[in-house]
Design a protein around this motif. Structure first.
Motif: not given
Length: 556
Positions: A127-136
């Motif tokens: 969640e803190a990374s901005g969700g899955i799309r932003k995480l990857i």
């Protein structure tokens, strides 16, 4: 009710609906993040039970395999979420498997943060990374169709900004994993609190003291600066690269131009006047050439079209090129390997079409005798590296510098040092000189350097002209100077000796380094896991002219 009032009423219902949908979406994302965290943590435990995962994959008819040492998580997701490559869930499988890899890196690099409530904390990390799309990093591939696509600007290395960012991301990933288990080189007890980033890292501003200790003056926890430091400093594992590419890179690295001198590459190359068959006199550059010698069974790296330059002679433990003739690596391709792999320290992410040998080229329409295909595994970019028999080039280009076999003058100063001493030399003088003066190496005060070789120590003198060098380095003590050695103070071109010493500091040396010098040359001999090396550097006059007595032309 008027039409306007009806539309406003309908808009209020839309507000209610979208607000409720947002709640459902957030709950759905939260449920997904918790599920991915749960699956990952189950895998952590299951992977420690022998054959459990393979048995489950086989039981559920899930094929495929993982690269050794690298878990891709696609089979795990197919098992736990019943996803399949063959249907519309393919894109989801790719995204979620990348997300699990990011969770794995985070968990392994920051275990202390997940000792309690690991599932909840890993979900919060997504969640803190901005969700899955932003995480990857998937959002960077989105383009607004209403705008012109951004231009792919290129960095100094010749790579597009997108490629450079992708490589940086990969190096950061590997670097974080490296430092998660790396041993510390020192410890401090701070008198003030130190702010750190999420992984517990901070940068320190350190000042060296004359007694060999260091003062910590300040610390920085700015994320971008920490990431840059991690990428620059982690130890690359070059053993994963093909042997053939490792050896080529090792040889090239012995004389590679440091980045600080790169913009002067063309200026630093000497030229030689040659007369063509038609009688024309041309000034031709002396390029460094990597040559496989059939009779000697060795490899030579030196300048062509001259009898005197820095010479690297390599005796590989196993030959990587078979030929009945002397064969050289095309100059453009040596330059490519130097800039793309050696200077960028990217050997670990390259592979080749042969592990141990440079393949013979059977294409009769091409003059080259051998060809090696190298590939950047991350960017999926390939490059053909060509090798030619020496007799395919003109006579004025066949000769290159070599150590004169008939040179009989013995070394008057000899010593033995270890890898740690070489590293200290780099930190204490070579690296700092390159950082401060490398970009100005073509200026007269920076063209030469003197090495004052004593019975127990070495000192550099630099900055000046015609032998009047005014600045001394720190003293480097040498424990093993041979008893028969006599003090000596040879002068060298900085463009010759400093790249060699810089390359030596980054070489994977096995054992000691033997140093030998006289008025005409300095030689450095050592071994790696792949070969034995001797690098011979010519001394120079105080006016910057190389002494050629110990050298001779080979070929021609």
């Amino acid at each position: 009710m008027s039409n306007k009032q009806a539309l406003i009423k309908e808009l209020e219902k839309i507000f209610e609906h979208t607000a409720q949908q947002t709640v459902f979406r957030n709950r759905s994302n939260e449920y997904l993040y918790r599920g991915l965290a749960w699956v990952y943590l189950w895998w952590v435990k299951a992977s420690k039970v022998k054959d459990l995962l393979e048995e489950q994959y086989k039981q559920h008819n899930i094929g495929g395999h993982n690269v050794v040492g690298e878990e891709k998580f696609t089979r795990l997701l197919r098992l736990t979420w019943q996803l399949d490559w063959a249907d519309e869930s393919r894109a989801t499988l790719q995204q979620w498997s990348n997300a699990l890899r990011k969770l794995h890196i985070e968990y392994e690099s920051n275990k202390d943060a997940y000792r309690t409530n690991p599932q909840e904390r890993l979900a919060q990390f997504i969640e803190a990374s901005g969700g899955i799309r932003k995480l990857i990093g998937a959002d960077k591939y989105y383009e607004d169709g209403n705008n012109e696509p951004p231009e792919k600007s290129k960095s100094k290395s010749g790579r597009s900004a997108e490629d450079a960012a992708l490589l940086e991301s990969k190096h950061l990933e590997i670097g974080v994993q490296h430092f998660a288990t790396a041993k510390s080189i020192s410890n401090i007890q701070s008198t003030k609190p130190i702010s750190v980033n999420r992984l517990g890292y901070a940068l320190a501003l350190i000042r060296a003291k004359r007694d060999g200790t260091f003062d910590v003056l300040a610390t920085v926890s700015e994320e971008a600066q920490i990431q840059k430091a991690i990428i620059a400093s982690y130890k690359r594992d070059n053993t994963v690269a093909p042997t053939v590419l490792r050896l080529l890179s090792e040889v090239i690295a012995t004389q590679s131009i440091p980045k600080s001198m790169e913009r002067h590459r063309d200026t630093l190359q000497d030229s030689k006047k040659v007369t063509t068959a038609t009688g024309d006199v041309l000034a031709m550059k002396q390029y460094k050439r990597l040559l496989f010698r059939k009779k000697q069974g060795d490899i030579v790296l030196s300048e062509n079209r001259t009898a005197c330059s820095v010479v690297t002679v390599v005796k590989p433990k196993a030959s990587i090129l078979a030929s009945s003739k002397d064969v050289f690596l095309r100059v453009q391709d040596r330059h490519y390997l130097e800039r793309a792999i050696v200077q960028q320290q990217d050997l670990s992410i390259y592979t080749a079409n042969d592990e141990h040998k440079v393949p013979v080229l059977r294409d009769t329409d091409v003059k080259a005798s051998h060809r090696l295909i190298v590939e950047n595994k991350l960017l999926r970019s390939r490059r053909a590296i060509y090798f030619y028999a020496v007799d395919t080039v003109g006579e004025h280009s066949r000769a290159q510098a070599d150590v004169n076999a008939e040179y009989a003058e013995a070394a008057v100063w000899t010593a033995s040092v270890d890898k740690r001493w070489i590293e200290n030399l780099y930190v204490g003088f070579v690296g700092s000189w390159l950082n401060e003066y490398g970009e100005h190496i073509t200026r007269p005060p920076h063209r030469t350097v003197r090495m004052e070789l004593g019975r127990t120590q070495l000192v550099f003198k630099h900055y000046g002209e015609r032998g009047n060098l005014t600045t001394a380095s720190k003293i480097f003590d040498i424990a093993k100077v041979d008893a028969t050695s006599k003090p000596l103070s040879p002068t060298f071109l900085t463009k010759d000796v400093l790249p060699v010493l810089a390359g030596l500091a980054h070489a994977d040396i096995v054992g000691s380094v033997k140093l030998a010098a006289n008025e005409h040359m300095l030689s450095l001999s050592y071994k790696t896991a792949l070969a034995a090396y001797t690098i011979t550097v010519p001394t120079s006059t105080v006016n910057g002219k190389r002494n050629s007595a110990a050298f001779a032309a080979y070929g021609g």
